[in-house]
Design a protein around this motif. Sequence first.
Motif, PDB file in Angstrom:
ATOM      1  N   GLN A 277      32.245  26.560  68.987  1.00 14.00           N
ATOM      2  CA  GLN A 277      32.727  25.419  68.202  1.00 14.00           C
ATOM      3  C   GLN A 277      31.519  24.669  67.657  1.00 14.00           C
ATOM      4  N   SER A 278      31.543  24.301  66.387  1.00 20.20           N
ATOM      5  CA  SER A 278      30.443  23.544  65.797  1.00 20.20           C
ATOM      6  C   SER A 278      30.943  22.757  64.601  1.00 20.20           C
ATOM      7  N   LEU A 279      30.563  21.487  64.556  1.00 22.53           N
ATOM      8  CA  LEU A 279      30.934  20.641  63.415  1.00 22.53           C
ATOM      9  C   LEU A 279      29.720  20.286  62.574  1.00 22.53           C
ATOM     10  N   ASN A 280      28.634  21.013  62.774  1.00 23.07           N
ATOM     11  CA  ASN A 280      27.440  20.816  61.962  1.00 23.07           C
ATOM     12  C   ASN A 280      27.759  21.163  60.513  1.00 23.07           C
ATOM     13  N   LYS A 281      27.379  20.305  59.569  1.00 27.23           N
ATOM     14  CA  LYS A 281      27.697  20.546  58.155  1.00 27.23           C
ATOM     15  C   LYS A 281      27.196  21.896  57.667  1.00 27.23           C
ATOM     16  N   ALA A 282      26.042  22.294  58.185  1.00 23.24           N
ATOM     17  CA  ALA A 282      25.462  23.557  57.743  1.00 23.24           C
ATOM     18  C   ALA A 282      26.072  24.754  58.469  1.00 23.24           C
ATOM     19  N   ASN A 283      26.858  24.493  59.498  1.00 23.74           N
ATOM     20  CA  ASN A 283      27.406  25.593  60.288  1.00 23.74           C
ATOM     21  C   ASN A 283      28.715  25.153  60.942  1.00 23.74           C
ATOM     22  N   ILE A 284      29.768  25.092  60.155  1.00 19.36           N
ATOM     23  CA  ILE A 284      31.065  24.658  60.654  1.00 19.36           C
ATOM     24  C   ILE A 284      31.782  25.852  61.277  1.00 19.36           C
ATOM     25  N   ILE A 285      32.078  25.756  62.568  1.00 22.47           N
ATOM     26  CA  ILE A 285      32.757  26.838  63.276  1.00 22.47           C
ATOM     27  C   ILE A 285      33.923  26.237  64.050  1.00 22.47           C
ATOM     28  N   GLY A 286      35.118  26.707  63.778  1.00 21.03           N
ATOM     29  CA  GLY A 286      36.310  26.248  64.480  1.00 21.03           C
ATOM     30  C   GLY A 286      37.052  27.422  65.077  1.00 21.03           C
ATOM     31  N   GLY A 287      37.272  27.386  66.394  1.00 22.37           N
ATOM     32  CA  GLY A 287      37.950  28.494  67.053  1.00 22.37           C
ATOM     33  C   GLY A 287      37.205  29.804  66.907  1.00 22.37           C
TER      34      GLY A 287
END
Length: 454
Positions: free
Chosen positions: A141-151
Amino acid sequence: MADQSASFKDKFSTAIGRFSGSRFVRAIMAAGYSVITFSIVGAFFLILTVLPTAFPIPGFAAWYAGTIGRFTNVFQVIYNSTMGILALVFSGTFTYTYTQIYRDEEHLNLEPLNGLMMFLMAMFITVPQLVWKNGSIQFVQSLNKANIIGGGYAVSTSGITRIASVGIFTGLIVGWITVQIYRFTIKHNWQIKMPDSVPAGVSNSFSALIPGFCVAFVVGAINLALVMVGTDLFKVLYIPFSFISNIADTWWGFLIIIFLIHFLWWFGIHGATIMSSFYTPIVLANMAANVHGANHFFAGDPLNAFVIIGGSGATLGMAIWLAWGSKSAQLRSIGKVEIVPALFNINEPILFGLPIVYNIQLIIPFICAPLASGVVGYLAVTSGLVPKIILQQPWPTPVGLSGFIATASWKGAVLSVVCALVAFVVWYPFIRHYDRTLLKHEQATEAQEAAEQN
């Protein structure tokens, strides 16, 4: 020595012919053709988003912003629906064709559609990013603008990252694994057979049940093992793809590709077909990366835009000269036949009619002319003099228009014409000498025939 030379040519041609006719290469070529429609459709809507750049006319940008520019996000969505799923389209077609080839040539009970569906299942096993943490497998999971990862799914405005062009190489390997497992299970009769009275669609579904479980287990197990050591199948397979891509994108790597294409062609082997089976995934991935800010030269179709204008050997200018400048009747007639096809990058009449194939007198310009135009094209784009390639034009696109479409800029059109002229400058002294040699031979033949008649 002559016999040894002939033997080498025969053995070399046979070996390359076998490779080009291999099942894997044939399936890749079919996959390359399958993305042409997608890339053209995507290119059209991408052009709509870059119109102010393509036409830097005073006042046009403001007009664009208040009209067409209001719908750029819609254009982006349509583009993402073509180039954003390129790994699925390219590798899916490869898997379908690969399965079909095995079915037809080994007479196995393989259903290409089943192969395609199993590939999609296997491919999506590699798409989510997983991590071994606190004694269990977890989604990244990542909410970094450059690396958005959900599920576990990495996303951007271009869609799901790993099913776009960066996933092509992974898709090819997963497709190959899928077909080989499917083929193995069917050959060893690991399938559920239904009575003849059962509809074909139902029977095919059940026949793929055990192969499907095997594909899921093998790909899932490989991915799981890699996740537990800190990586995954996608990352492992992307390493060699990235390495090869970086080499191909260098000036010397690019020139080696051009050289090999023409070296093979001189032996009568379709060099462009052989080499494109290797570099097609690379140029597609680089083109998509360029759209999002990267600066790759080896992207889209730089060869037909700036290198082999008129066909392999960069023969457009030479074909025009043959039609109107040559003195030899043989060359002039070939030029008149070739002039129209050459405008669309088709030059088999020259390759086999001049001939260039196995002609030691013309091997130097045949190889050096496209190398020269390639150097000019590479320097012009990498120096920033001409915009980078962001679109893939259809390969028969005429000179000038091809460069414009590839770069979405008039500068690309000018570069395309300049590259054609550079190639002709290399060709001119050689083809002029060849023309004089043939003319003397024709005149001698005519004189001999006239003497015999008298």
